[in-house]
Design an enzyme around this catalytic site. Sequence first.
Site, PDB file in Angstrom:
ATOM      1  N   HIS A   8      31.224  55.857  53.476  1.00 54.92           N
ATOM      2  CA  HIS A   8      30.371  57.166  53.871  1.00 54.92           C
ATOM      3  C   HIS A   8      30.638  58.070  54.681  1.00 54.92           C
ATOM      4  O   HIS A   8      30.148  58.448  55.685  1.00 54.92           O
ATOM      5  CB  HIS A   8      28.814  56.682  54.076  1.00 54.92           C
ATOM      6  CG  HIS A   8      28.220  55.507  53.337  1.00 54.92           C
ATOM      7  ND1 HIS A   8      28.542  55.043  52.061  1.00 54.92           N
ATOM      8  CD2 HIS A   8      27.047  54.930  53.411  1.00 54.92           C
ATOM      9  CE1 HIS A   8      28.084  54.164  51.589  1.00 54.92           C
ATOM     10  NE2 HIS A   8      26.884  54.017  52.511  1.00 54.92           N
ATOM     11  N   ASP A  81      26.523  54.781  46.890  1.00 54.15           N
ATOM     12  CA  ASP A  81      25.582  54.571  47.959  1.00 54.15           C
ATOM     13  C   ASP A  81      23.881  54.627  47.367  1.00 54.15           C
ATOM     14  O   ASP A  81      23.098  54.855  47.833  1.00 54.15           O
ATOM     15  CB  ASP A  81      25.625  55.522  48.914  1.00 54.15           C
ATOM     16  CG  ASP A  81      24.764  55.087  50.436  1.00 54.15           C
ATOM     17  OD1 ASP A  81      24.475  53.681  50.459  1.00 54.15           O
ATOM     18  OD2 ASP A  81      24.009  56.005  51.060  1.00 54.15           O
TER      19      ASP A  81
END
Length: 205
Positions: A8, A81
Site C-alpha cells: 500500500h 486491498d
Amino acid sequence: GARLRVWHVSAAGSVEILRLAKARGTRVTAEVTPHHLLLTDTMAAGYDPVFKVNPPLRTDADIAALRAGLADGVIDIVATDHAPHTVEDKECEWAYARPGMLGLQTALSIVIEVALDRIGWDGIAERMSRRPARIAGLTEHGNDPAPGRAANLTLVDPAARWTVDPDQLASNSRNTPYAGMTLPGRVVATFLRGEPTVFEGKATR
C-alpha cells in the site's frame, strides 16, 4: 539477504525511498492500490466514511509520483486491498467508521484509466498478473496461454465503458468510492483451471 515486501505505497516520499533502495540492490518489492492511484485526499474533505482508508488518500502530487513509480518499475504490482464492510461499519461518524473500500471489481478499470497510456496492455498484465504470481511463487498463475498450462484467464472487453452501480456489484457490501463513475474496460469473464468462475459480472459457482 532478506526480502522486503512493502504494501500500500501511498506517498511520493515512499516512492523515492524505494527508488534508492532498488538502486542499491535491496531485495524489495512494492505494491500500490487502485484507489491510491486515482482518488485524492480532497474527496475525504466532507468526512464521508466511504473515503476512509488506511493509509489515507493523498495529494495530487503523491498520485503523480505513484503513477510514475508504477510505470518505471519502482512499484512492482497493483493489489486491490479489497475491503468489504457492513453498512453499520461505514455509514456512521468518521471517527467510528472502519477504514477500507471495495476494490476488486473496479481494479482493472482503474488501472486502465490511469496507466494504459504509459504501460500498455502488456504492462497492465505484467503488474496485475504475471509479476504478482512470480513474487508469490504461484507457478500456475500469471502465465501466457499455452497447451498443457492451467487456463487461469481473465477475458476483457477493452472498448467497453461502464458506470459503477453499487447495487450491481457482486459484493454483498456497498462501500465503493467509485459509485456513479464511468470507467473504461470491462471484465467479461474469469476462468480458473479452465472453468468459468465469473460471467458478465456474476459468479458462476
